[in-house]
Design an enzyme around this catalytic site. Structure first.
Site, PDB file in Angstrom:
ATOM      1  N   SER A  39      12.150   0.069 101.457  1.00 60.53           N
ATOM      2  CA  SER A  39      13.464   0.273 102.057  1.00 60.53           C
ATOM      3  C   SER A  39      14.391   0.963 101.069  1.00 60.53           C
ATOM      4  O   SER A  39      14.426   0.616  99.883  1.00 60.53           O
ATOM      5  CB  SER A  39      14.086  -1.070 102.453  1.00 60.53           C
ATOM      6  OG  SER A  39      15.436  -0.881 102.823  1.00 60.53           O
ATOM      7  N   GLU A  75      19.332   5.775 113.666  1.00 56.73           N
ATOM      8  CA  GLU A  75      20.339   4.873 113.102  1.00 56.73           C
ATOM      9  C   GLU A  75      21.562   5.665 112.652  1.00 56.73           C
ATOM     10  O   GLU A  75      21.609   6.147 111.514  1.00 56.73           O
ATOM     11  CB  GLU A  75      19.755   4.094 111.906  1.00 56.73           C
ATOM     12  CG  GLU A  75      18.666   3.122 112.311  1.00 56.73           C
ATOM     13  CD  GLU A  75      18.276   2.145 111.205  1.00 56.73           C
ATOM     14  OE1 GLU A  75      17.557   1.196 111.515  1.00 56.73           O
ATOM     15  OE2 GLU A  75      18.696   2.332 110.048  1.00 56.73           O
TER      16      GLU A  75
HETATM   17 ZN   LIG Z   1      20.242   0.816 106.598  1.00 61.27          ZN
END
Ligand SMILES: [Zn+2]
Length: 340
Positions: free
Chosen positions: A202, A260
């Site tokens: 991530s 996103e």
């Molecule tokens: Zn994020």
């Protein structure tokens, strides 16, 4: 007649006096204006992005209006804009920030330790928890937040640096939620990975990603944030501060992550501008430059060298710590998911 004349005479004296007073006042104001001009820095020190131009020397301190750490002062770096690095050595400032973090490319397993102890983390601000960012990129994030506020835009940072342990909790919780909905483990795990990255995979673990929304729109249940003026501002300006929209609309097949509109990744001003102009994702940008092999593994690393981290499904489910904030999203299937 005489009286009338005298009256007229005294009237003209009053008019003259008033005129002198006004002239003196105007002169005074002019002097004040001229003096105040000398207090301002020369205009060529400030670029039209509002970012002070030139090299990457520290120019001093500025009150961190973004933060709430009791008026802590944070150092603001002079930021090199894309226009200035264009045509110069490709290894411009912040080239270190250009590396891939995705399902094919992980951070070293001990990167949390490296980031916390060697590179350093800057506290961007405190809310219900502390929001940290990579020391080297934090001034850009802070500057972006400050400048947007000056433009009357209300950006609200929802998530920044997360430890790999925190990310593991995110994933475990996401898988468990799906299993509670009736999915078997493998299906739940695969589905969860569409919106939650593996620990070490991530960008939030790298301290280079910020989820940014606005107080009046914090829902990650859909992509409605894209309809806000804050999103519009980010679309127009994020690259000037080295940030890219990392998971654009219609690119899930490339990035592996759903659209996103809130997730911004620091890659440095030079590359952010290039990427924004091209409309490519970071994966496509790497591919176009020949920096990945046929498996999507990056062959160019200026950031941390990738190495495999333990597979997330080998670790036992973990109970969420009390301060953990989970963002639950309902997908079309009605399954709660956590977002990257
Ligand atoms: Zn994020």
């Amino acid at each position: 007649m005489n009286r009338k004349k005298r009256r007229r005479h005294s009237k003209s004296i009053v008019i003259k006096t008033v005129t002198y007073v006004v002239l003196i006042l105007l002169l005074f104001l002019l002097i004040v204006f001229i003096v105040s001009r000398f207090d301002k820095p020369p205009e060529d020190e400030v670029s039209d992005t509002g970012i002070t131009a030139a090299d990457s020397k520290t120019i001093g301190t500025a009150s961190n209006s973004v933060g709430s750490q009791g008026g802590n002062e944070s150092e603001i770096l002079i930021i090199t804009t894309a226009e200035e690095t264009e045509g110069t050595d490709e290894l411009a400032d912040n080239e270190w920030a250009l590396y891939l973090v995705n399902n094919e490319n992980s951070l070293p397993a001990d990167y949390d330790n490296t980031l916390e102890n060697e590179i350093g983390l800057t506290l961007v601000f405190s809310d219900y928890r502390d929001y940290f960012f990579d020391d080297r990129a934090a001034p850009y994030l802070i500057k972006m937040l400050e400048d947007s506020a000056e433009d009357g835009v209300n950006l609200y940072v929802v998530s920044t640096y997360r430890t790999q342990e925190y990310q593991q909790n995110n994933l475990d919780s996401s898988v468990n939620d799906r299993m509670a909905q009736g999915m078997d483990y493998d299906t739940a795990y695969a589905d969860a990975l569409e919106s939650v990255a593996l620990p070490g995979h991530s960008e939030h673990n790298a301290g280079l990603a910020a989820d940014i929304m606005t107080p009046s729109y914090t829902s990650m249940e859909d992509d409605g944030f894209k309809n806000t003026e804050e999103y519009e501002w980010l679309s127009k300006n994020a690259a000037k501060y080295g940030f890219i929209l990392r998971y654009p609309e219609g690119k899930q097949n490339v990035t592996g992550i759903i659209y996103e509109p809130w997730h911004y990744r620091f890659v440095g001003v030079y590359h952010a501008t290039k990427i924004a102009e091209s409309g490519l994702t970071l994966e496509e940008y790497f591919k176009e430059n020949g920096w990945v092999d046929e498996n999507g593994k990056a062959t160019k690393h200026l950031g941390p060298i990738a190495e495999d981290v333990p597979a997330a499904n080998d670790s036992p489910a973990v109970t969420l710590p009390p301060d953990m904030i989970t963002v639950t999203v309902n997908t079309e299937m009605g399954n709660p998911i956590l977002v990257e």
